[in-house]
Design a protein around this motif. Structure first.
Motif, mmCIF file in Angstrom:
data_model
loop_
_atom_site.group_PDB
_atom_site.id
_atom_site.type_symbol
_atom_site.label_atom_id
_atom_site.label_comp_id
_atom_site.label_asym_id
_atom_site.label_seq_id
_atom_site.Cartn_x
_atom_site.Cartn_y
_atom_site.Cartn_z
ATOM 1 N N UNK A 94 51.194 53.837 16.936
ATOM 2 C CA UNK A 94 50.611 53.016 15.880
ATOM 3 C C UNK A 94 51.581 52.042 15.221
ATOM 4 N N UNK A 95 52.878 52.091 15.595
ATOM 5 C CA UNK A 95 53.838 51.168 14.992
ATOM 6 C C UNK A 95 55.174 51.265 15.724
ATOM 7 N N UNK A 96 56.001 50.253 15.552
ATOM 8 C CA UNK A 96 57.377 50.237 16.061
ATOM 9 C C UNK A 96 58.166 49.218 15.244
ATOM 10 N N UNK A 97 59.460 49.128 15.507
ATOM 11 C CA UNK A 97 60.298 48.235 14.696
ATOM 12 C C UNK A 97 60.063 46.760 14.993
ATOM 13 N N UNK A 98 59.634 46.423 16.185
ATOM 14 C CA UNK A 98 59.349 45.052 16.633
ATOM 15 C C UNK A 98 60.605 44.187 16.732
ATOM 16 N N UNK A 99 61.792 44.817 16.631
ATOM 17 C CA UNK A 99 63.029 44.051 16.645
ATOM 18 C C UNK A 99 63.992 44.445 17.759
ATOM 19 N N UNK A 103 61.141 46.710 22.180
ATOM 20 C CA UNK A 103 60.019 46.011 21.535
ATOM 21 C C UNK A 103 59.900 44.581 22.051
ATOM 22 N N UNK A 104 61.017 43.881 22.166
ATOM 23 C CA UNK A 104 60.989 42.499 22.670
ATOM 24 C C UNK A 104 60.574 42.437 24.131
ATOM 25 N N UNK A 105 60.806 43.515 24.871
ATOM 26 C CA UNK A 105 60.423 43.575 26.286
ATOM 27 C C UNK A 105 59.018 44.142 26.485
ATOM 28 N N UNK A 106 58.257 44.301 25.403
ATOM 29 C CA UNK A 106 56.887 44.844 25.439
ATOM 30 C C UNK A 106 56.842 46.284 25.937
ATOM 31 N N UNK A 107 57.880 47.036 25.609
ATOM 32 C CA UNK A 107 57.951 48.472 25.908
ATOM 33 C C UNK A 107 58.154 49.229 24.589
ATOM 34 N N UNK A 108 57.263 48.960 23.654
ATOM 35 C CA UNK A 108 57.390 49.514 22.309
ATOM 36 C C UNK A 108 57.441 51.038 22.287
ATOM 37 N N UNK A 109 56.850 51.674 23.313
ATOM 38 C CA UNK A 109 56.861 53.145 23.343
ATOM 39 C C UNK A 109 58.275 53.697 23.468
ATOM 40 N N UNK A 110 59.239 52.875 23.852
ATOM 41 C CA UNK A 110 60.624 53.316 23.957
ATOM 42 C C UNK A 110 61.447 52.953 22.721
ATOM 43 N N UNK A 141 49.103 49.586 12.223
ATOM 44 C CA UNK A 141 49.574 48.209 12.258
ATOM 45 C C UNK A 141 48.676 47.429 13.223
ATOM 46 N N UNK A 142 48.272 46.224 12.853
ATOM 47 C CA UNK A 142 47.322 45.456 13.658
ATOM 48 C C UNK A 142 47.796 45.193 15.089
ATOM 49 N N UNK A 143 49.094 45.217 15.332
ATOM 50 C CA UNK A 143 49.603 44.954 16.681
ATOM 51 C C UNK A 143 49.363 46.112 17.652
ATOM 52 N N UNK A 144 48.922 47.260 17.145
ATOM 53 C CA UNK A 144 48.737 48.438 17.994
ATOM 54 C C UNK A 144 47.282 48.879 18.052
ATOM 55 N N UNK A 145 46.414 47.909 17.837
ATOM 56 C CA UNK A 145 44.973 48.139 17.881
ATOM 57 C C UNK A 145 44.400 47.292 19.009
ATOM 58 N N UNK A 146 43.417 47.835 19.684
ATOM 59 C CA UNK A 146 42.769 47.130 20.793
ATOM 60 C C UNK A 146 41.350 46.777 20.393
ATOM 61 N N UNK A 147 40.986 45.520 20.618
ATOM 62 C CA UNK A 147 39.625 45.071 20.309
ATOM 63 C C UNK A 147 38.658 45.660 21.334
#
Length: 170
Positions: A94-99, A103-110, A141-147
């Motif tokens: 549901x969230x990550x640091x985004x920094x 996160x920059x490589x679109x592997x937020x789960x790591x 966080x809105x970035x971890x929601x799927x429409x």
């Protein structure tokens, strides 16, 4: 800042326990957060493994559930991706640091600060345990929601939000 959000769900309080109704509060809606009214949550075998501490020592009380489908109830002041009434889904975090690099490589789960849907401390909210989808609502966080398409039946959508692997935890 808005008030904490009253919630209820089904929690387990120890690896030897049984699920029971549990009242708790979720963190207040942040600037880019979305409050979701949960309509359905799948039951995944990983929920059972986590609830009974079969992979690692769980964080209790624990409300599992990462196959979440529901409807947007409220959005934060800076949230732009969703509006009240949208159908949405939530997966295993549901969230990550985004920094960081992951996160920059679109592997937020790591991300070292990734916040999983449940059985995880929320690094962005005083390390309080994050509670999952066996509950009436969730803040994400809105970035971890799927429409979800407006005409999709939510009861059939929830099980689609499964993790690729339980081994994605850092």
């Amino acid at each position: 800042m808005s008030a904490r959000i009253e919630a209820k769900g089904f929690a387990i309080h120890s690896k030897d326990g049984k699920f029971a109704e549990h009242h708790f509060t979720r963190h207040a809606l942040g600037e880019k957060d979305v409050l979701i009214d949960i309509h359905y949550c799948g039951i995944c075998h990983s929920d059972i493994h986590s609830a009974y501490s079969e992979w690692h020592d769980g964080i209790y009380p624990m409300i599992p559930g990462h196959e979440i489908a529901g409807v947007v109830q409220e959005v934060g002041a800076q949230a732009r991706k969703f509006k009240v009434g949208d159908k949405v889904g939530v997966g295993c975090f549901v969230n990550s640091c985004k920094e960081c690099t992951p996160c920059h490589d679109h592997h937020e789960q790591f991300c070292k600060k990734a916040v999983f849907t449940y059985d995880c401390k929320d690094h962005f909210h005083n390390d309080e345990p994050h509670m999952g989808g066996y509950s009436n609502c969730i803040v994400v966080d809105e970035d971890y929601i799927i429409r979800v398409p407006h005409d999709a039946p939510l009861e059939k959508i929830a099980p689609c939000f499964v993790p690729a692997s339980p081994l994605t935890r850092p």
